[in-house]
Design an enzyme around this catalytic site. Sequence first.
Site, PDB file in Angstrom:
ATOM      1  N   HIS A 179     -51.258 -19.717 -22.979  1.00  0.00           N
ATOM      2  CA  HIS A 179     -51.178 -19.894 -21.415  1.00  0.00           C
ATOM      3  C   HIS A 179     -51.078 -18.624 -21.038  1.00  0.00           C
ATOM      4  CE1 HIS A 179     -46.881 -18.374 -23.922  1.00  0.00           C
ATOM      5  NE2 HIS A 179     -47.177 -18.726 -24.229  1.00  0.00           N
ATOM      6  N   HIS A 218     -44.277 -24.820 -17.012  1.00  0.00           N
ATOM      7  CA  HIS A 218     -45.068 -24.458 -17.660  1.00  0.00           C
ATOM      8  C   HIS A 218     -46.089 -25.017 -18.272  1.00  0.00           C
ATOM      9  CE1 HIS A 218     -46.421 -20.704 -19.359  1.00  0.00           C
ATOM     10  NE2 HIS A 218     -45.896 -21.125 -20.316  1.00  0.00           N
ATOM     11  N   CYS A 262     -49.520 -19.830 -15.145  1.00  0.00           N
ATOM     12  CA  CYS A 262     -49.987 -21.171 -16.580  1.00  0.00           C
ATOM     13  C   CYS A 262     -51.307 -22.214 -16.278  1.00  0.00           C
ATOM     14  CB  CYS A 262     -49.355 -21.125 -16.978  1.00  0.00           C
ATOM     15  SG  CYS A 262     -47.631 -22.480 -16.389  1.00  0.00           S
TER      16      CYS A 262
END
Length: 188
Positions: A160, A144, A91
């Site tokens: 992502h 993330h 990510c």
Amino acid sequence: MHKLSFLFCLLICVSGCKSSKNTTSYNSSRTSEVSRASGTIPDSDTSEIVPLAPKNEADLKALGLEIVDFAQQFEGVRYKYGGTTKKGMDCSGLVYETYKAYNINLPRVSRDMANEGIKIDLEDVKAGDLLFFKTNPKRNSINHVGLVVESRVGHVEFIHSTTSKGVITSSLAERYWYHSFEEARRIL
């Protein structure tokens, strides 16, 4: 081809008249290159390209959309921890490489990226902004990041890289992402 010729002529004119020192920047370490018309990372050294800063809201919006377009070329790339290429990426690798293509340097790790730019309300996010998540309940830290692709009232989509599906576009309305969401930040 005409765009490339125009950019080359513009570069020569700007460097010839020494006006590049008058170029303003919205942040000295974060500047956008002239144009990314090709949509790919150049092979050559771009240090001679004179950085231009977006001057108004319309320029910032256009840059945000260009950044999204660049990131979307990685859609479908498999997940690879620490990866930053079309062979595999994680990510933060996706976000790092996307912003790097526009000469905007970010830290390589999502929790460090979350210290960059300015924190914004979710209702104010625009294409190109970053969303940060805490997906590990055992750790209370950001792990993330996603890049906002589209935002309209009550709906935010972001690109992502996930461990299970690789680079995909998701909605913040999905239960998992909604409950894991921590904050939004604007880098541009």
